[in-house]
Design a protein around this motif. Structure first.
Motif, PDB file in Angstrom:
ATOM      1  N   ALA A  13     -37.391 -18.474   6.336  1.00  0.00           N
ATOM      2  CA  ALA A  13     -38.210 -18.083   7.483  1.00  0.00           C
ATOM      3  C   ALA A  13     -39.667 -18.124   7.036  1.00  0.00           C
ATOM      4  CB  ALA A  13     -37.835 -16.674   7.945  1.00  0.00           C
ATOM      5  N   THR A  14     -40.556 -18.117   7.999  1.00  0.00           N
ATOM      6  CA  THR A  14     -41.976 -18.168   7.673  1.00  0.00           C
ATOM      7  C   THR A  14     -42.390 -16.911   6.901  1.00  0.00           C
ATOM      8  OG1 THR A  14     -42.687 -17.045   9.692  1.00  0.00           O
ATOM      9  CG2 THR A  14     -42.479 -19.472   9.776  1.00  0.00           C
ATOM     10  N   LEU A  15     -43.464 -17.016   6.193  1.00  0.00           N
ATOM     11  CA  LEU A  15     -44.018 -15.889   5.452  1.00  0.00           C
ATOM     12  C   LEU A  15     -44.323 -14.729   6.398  1.00  0.00           C
ATOM     13  CD1 LEU A  15     -45.093 -14.738   2.770  1.00  0.00           C
ATOM     14  CD2 LEU A  15     -47.224 -15.947   3.209  1.00  0.00           C
ATOM     15  N   ASP A  16     -44.931 -15.023   7.531  1.00  0.00           N
ATOM     16  CA  ASP A  16     -45.302 -13.993   8.493  1.00  0.00           C
ATOM     17  C   ASP A  16     -44.073 -13.245   9.013  1.00  0.00           C
ATOM     18  OD1 ASP A  16     -47.470 -12.799  10.115  1.00  0.00           O
ATOM     19  OD2 ASP A  16     -46.346 -13.667  11.791  1.00  0.00           O
ATOM     20  N   HIS A  17     -43.044 -13.977   9.404  1.00  0.00           N
ATOM     21  CA  HIS A  17     -41.825 -13.346   9.934  1.00  0.00           C
ATOM     22  C   HIS A  17     -41.098 -12.569   8.834  1.00  0.00           C
ATOM     23  CE1 HIS A  17     -38.483 -12.577  12.540  1.00  0.00           C
ATOM     24  NE2 HIS A  17     -37.657 -13.053  11.618  1.00  0.00           N
ATOM     25  N   THR A  18     -41.008 -13.145   7.655  1.00  0.00           N
ATOM     26  CA  THR A  18     -40.340 -12.470   6.536  1.00  0.00           C
ATOM     27  C   THR A  18     -41.037 -11.150   6.237  1.00  0.00           C
ATOM     28  OG1 THR A  18     -39.595 -14.559   5.610  1.00  0.00           O
ATOM     29  CG2 THR A  18     -39.692 -12.691   4.099  1.00  0.00           C
ATOM     30  N   TRP A  19     -42.346 -11.174   6.172  1.00  0.00           N
ATOM     31  CA  TRP A  19     -43.125  -9.949   5.923  1.00  0.00           C
ATOM     32  C   TRP A  19     -42.824  -8.892   6.974  1.00  0.00           C
ATOM     33  CZ3 TRP A  19     -46.489  -7.655   2.535  1.00  0.00           C
ATOM     34  CH2 TRP A  19     -47.227  -6.581   3.023  1.00  0.00           C
ATOM     35  N   ASP A  20     -42.920  -9.287   8.246  1.00  0.00           N
ATOM     36  CA  ASP A  20     -42.741  -8.317   9.324  1.00  0.00           C
ATOM     37  C   ASP A  20     -41.367  -7.654   9.286  1.00  0.00           C
ATOM     38  OD1 ASP A  20     -45.288  -8.738  10.291  1.00  0.00           O
ATOM     39  OD2 ASP A  20     -44.650 -10.095  11.887  1.00  0.00           O
ATOM     40  N   VAL A  21     -40.330  -8.398   9.040  1.00  0.00           N
ATOM     41  CA  VAL A  21     -38.984  -7.825   9.034  1.00  0.00           C
ATOM     42  C   VAL A  21     -38.736  -7.023   7.753  1.00  0.00           C
ATOM     43  CG1 VAL A  21     -36.517  -8.330   9.092  1.00  0.00           C
ATOM     44  CG2 VAL A  21     -38.084  -9.590  10.584  1.00  0.00           C
ATOM     45  N   ALA A  22     -39.112  -7.584   6.618  1.00  0.00           N
ATOM     46  CA  ALA A  22     -38.815  -6.919   5.341  1.00  0.00           C
ATOM     47  C   ALA A  22     -39.587  -5.624   5.147  1.00  0.00           C
ATOM     48  CB  ALA A  22     -39.095  -7.862   4.174  1.00  0.00           C
ATOM     49  N   THR A  62     -45.023   8.700   9.206  1.00  0.00           N
ATOM     50  CA  THR A  62     -46.401   8.770   9.688  1.00  0.00           C
ATOM     51  C   THR A  62     -46.928   7.355   9.888  1.00  0.00           C
ATOM     52  OG1 THR A  62     -47.263   8.836   7.432  1.00  0.00           O
ATOM     53  CG2 THR A  62     -46.825  10.953   8.490  1.00  0.00           C
ATOM     54  N   GLY A  63     -46.900   6.853  11.095  1.00  0.00           N
ATOM     55  CA  GLY A  63     -47.401   5.517  11.384  1.00  0.00           C
ATOM     56  C   GLY A  63     -46.301   4.474  11.424  1.00  0.00           C
ATOM     57  N   ASP A  64     -46.722   3.229  11.530  1.00  0.00           N
ATOM     58  CA  ASP A  64     -45.794   2.104  11.682  1.00  0.00           C
ATOM     59  C   ASP A  64     -45.314   1.523  10.359  1.00  0.00           C
ATOM     60  OD1 ASP A  64     -45.876   2.202  14.453  1.00  0.00           O
ATOM     61  OD2 ASP A  64     -47.639   0.912  14.549  1.00  0.00           O
ATOM     62  N   TRP A  65     -45.641   2.164   9.259  1.00  0.00           N
ATOM     63  CA  TRP A  65     -45.264   1.705   7.923  1.00  0.00           C
ATOM     64  C   TRP A  65     -45.989   0.412   7.568  1.00  0.00           C
ATOM     65  CZ3 TRP A  65     -43.957   5.114   4.770  1.00  0.00           C
ATOM     66  CH2 TRP A  65     -43.291   4.840   3.591  1.00  0.00           C
ATOM     67  N   ASP A  66     -47.227   0.335   8.010  1.00  0.00           N
ATOM     68  CA  ASP A  66     -48.019  -0.872   7.778  1.00  0.00           C
ATOM     69  C   ASP A  66     -49.377  -0.584   7.152  1.00  0.00           C
ATOM     70  OD1 ASP A  66     -49.231   0.384   9.893  1.00  0.00           O
ATOM     71  OD2 ASP A  66     -49.245  -1.366  11.203  1.00  0.00           O
ATOM     72  N   GLY A  67     -49.566   0.630   6.617  1.00  0.00           N
ATOM     73  CA  GLY A  67     -50.845   0.971   6.004  1.00  0.00           C
ATOM     74  C   GLY A  67     -50.664   1.878   4.803  1.00  0.00           C
ATOM     75  N   VAL A  68     -51.642   1.876   3.942  1.00  0.00           N
ATOM     76  CA  VAL A  68     -51.639   2.723   2.748  1.00  0.00           C
ATOM     77  C   VAL A  68     -51.712   4.184   3.170  1.00  0.00           C
ATOM     78  CG1 VAL A  68     -52.971   3.346   0.688  1.00  0.00           C
ATOM     79  CG2 VAL A  68     -52.650   0.939   1.296  1.00  0.00           C
ATOM     80  N   GLU A  84     -48.491 -10.610   1.272  1.00  0.00           N
ATOM     81  CA  GLU A  84     -48.468 -10.821  -0.173  1.00  0.00           C
ATOM     82  C   GLU A  84     -47.724  -9.736  -0.940  1.00  0.00           C
ATOM     83  OE1 GLU A  84     -52.357 -11.512  -1.775  1.00  0.00           O
ATOM     84  OE2 GLU A  84     -52.870 -12.913  -0.179  1.00  0.00           O
ATOM     85  N   PHE A  85     -48.135  -8.481  -0.761  1.00  0.00           N
ATOM     86  CA  PHE A  85     -47.642  -7.415  -1.630  1.00  0.00           C
ATOM     87  C   PHE A  85     -47.538  -6.108  -0.868  1.00  0.00           C
ATOM     88  CE2 PHE A  85     -48.436  -4.122  -4.945  1.00  0.00           C
ATOM     89  CZ  PHE A  85     -47.371  -4.410  -5.783  1.00  0.00           C
ATOM     90  N   PHE A  86     -46.416  -5.419  -1.064  1.00  0.00           N
ATOM     91  CA  PHE A  86     -46.162  -4.155  -0.404  1.00  0.00           C
ATOM     92  C   PHE A  86     -45.541  -3.230  -1.436  1.00  0.00           C
ATOM     93  CE2 PHE A  86     -43.538  -1.285   2.194  1.00  0.00           C
ATOM     94  CZ  PHE A  86     -44.427  -0.939   3.189  1.00  0.00           C
ATOM     95  N   ARG A 104     -41.109   3.621  -8.162  1.00  0.00           N
ATOM     96  CA  ARG A 104     -42.044   2.741  -7.463  1.00  0.00           C
ATOM     97  C   ARG A 104     -41.297   1.483  -7.064  1.00  0.00           C
ATOM     98  NH1 ARG A 104     -47.340   1.793  -6.411  1.00  0.00           N
ATOM     99  NH2 ARG A 104     -48.111  -0.348  -6.551  1.00  0.00           N
ATOM    100  N   ALA A 105     -41.404   1.134  -5.788  1.00  0.00           N
ATOM    101  CA  ALA A 105     -40.824  -0.109  -5.273  1.00  0.00           C
ATOM    102  C   ALA A 105     -41.963  -1.068  -4.964  1.00  0.00           C
ATOM    103  CB  ALA A 105     -39.997   0.160  -4.027  1.00  0.00           C
ATOM    104  N   GLU A 106     -41.813  -2.304  -5.401  1.00  0.00           N
ATOM    105  CA  GLU A 106     -42.823  -3.329  -5.156  1.00  0.00           C
ATOM    106  C   GLU A 106     -42.148  -4.563  -4.578  1.00  0.00           C
ATOM    107  OE1 GLU A 106     -45.767  -2.165  -8.876  1.00  0.00           O
ATOM    108  OE2 GLU A 106     -44.537  -3.980  -9.039  1.00  0.00           O
ATOM    109  N   TRP A 107     -42.723  -5.069  -3.511  1.00  0.00           N
ATOM    110  CA  TRP A 107     -42.229  -6.268  -2.842  1.00  0.00           C
ATOM    111  C   TRP A 107     -43.340  -7.319  -2.882  1.00  0.00           C
ATOM    112  CZ3 TRP A 107     -37.431  -6.429  -0.226  1.00  0.00           C
ATOM    113  CH2 TRP A 107     -36.754  -5.211  -0.166  1.00  0.00           C
ATOM    114  N   THR A 108     -43.024  -8.486  -3.406  1.00  0.00           N
ATOM    115  CA  THR A 108     -43.975  -9.593  -3.445  1.00  0.00           C
ATOM    116  C   THR A 108     -43.419 -10.729  -2.593  1.00  0.00           C
ATOM    117  OG1 THR A 108     -44.607  -8.969  -5.696  1.00  0.00           O
ATOM    118  CG2 THR A 108     -45.238 -11.174  -4.962  1.00  0.00           C
ATOM    119  N   PHE A 109     -44.266 -11.315  -1.766  1.00  0.00           N
ATOM    120  CA  PHE A 109     -43.869 -12.389  -0.856  1.00  0.00           C
ATOM    121  C   PHE A 109     -44.686 -13.632  -1.189  1.00  0.00           C
ATOM    122  CE2 PHE A 109     -43.202  -8.325   1.052  1.00  0.00           C
ATOM    123  CZ  PHE A 109     -41.961  -8.432   1.659  1.00  0.00           C
TER     124      PHE A 109
END
Length: 160
Positions: free
Chosen positions: A16-25, A50-56, A81-83, A102-107
């Motif tokens: 899947a595209t990077l954008d779609h993979t990021w959004d779902v994962a 707290t929030g949409d899980w899209d910010g620090v 890129e990195f979450f 610590r969990a790290e996800w790299t795309f």
């Protein structure tokens, strides 16, 4: 005496595209994607997010099938890129052994989709480094290798 760290890593390609993979994962609830496996409990509910899980700086509490829970706190959100997030307040068996994790996800965009690399590092409480390292090697690492294909399947099933 300070604790030790133990790390497990797995990776897999999502077609899947990077954008779609990021959004779902990164934005999808972990409920249903992290099943019980042997001694490892399932994630059954998310509370107090707290929030949409899209910010620090966002937090949430994951409720587990064994009656325990853990707190997640986002530390890095570099879109596409990195979450990363830290985990604290472990309960049950891990509560006695684990100081934090610590969990790290790299795309990474790949020719046929997106390469997902998932790294988990656990920091033991003093005196528990060796048993925790064994749990990570023999239980958690294989668990990650079983969970990531389910996450990739969800990414591909929901592809736009």
């Amino acid at each position: 005496m300070s604790g030790r760290s133990a790390t497990a890593v797995t990776e897999l390609l999502a077609t899947a595209t990077l954008d779609h993979t990021w959004d779902v994962a990164t934005m999808h609830t972990p409920v249903g994607l992290y099943p019980r496996a042997g001694l490892l409990p399932a994630v059954v509910e998310v509370r107090d997010q707290t929030g949409d899980w899209d910010g620090v700086g966002q937090t949430r509490q994951l409720m587990l099938s064994d009656g325990g829970s853990v707190i997640e706190h986002t530390t890095n959100v570099d879109r596409l890129e990195f979450f990363a997030y830290n985990l604290t307040d472990f309960q049950k068996v891990f509560g006695g052994m684990v100081e934090s994790a610590r969990a790290e996800w790299t795309f990474t965009q790949a020719p046929n989709g997106t390469l997902i690399r998932w790294r988990y590092t656990f920091h033991s409480k003093a005196g528990y480094g060796i048993p925790l390292a064994a749990i990570i090697k023999f239980l958690w690492g294989p668990y990650m290798a079983r969970v990531l294909p389910g996450i990739v399947a969800e990414i591909e099933r929901s592809r736009r």
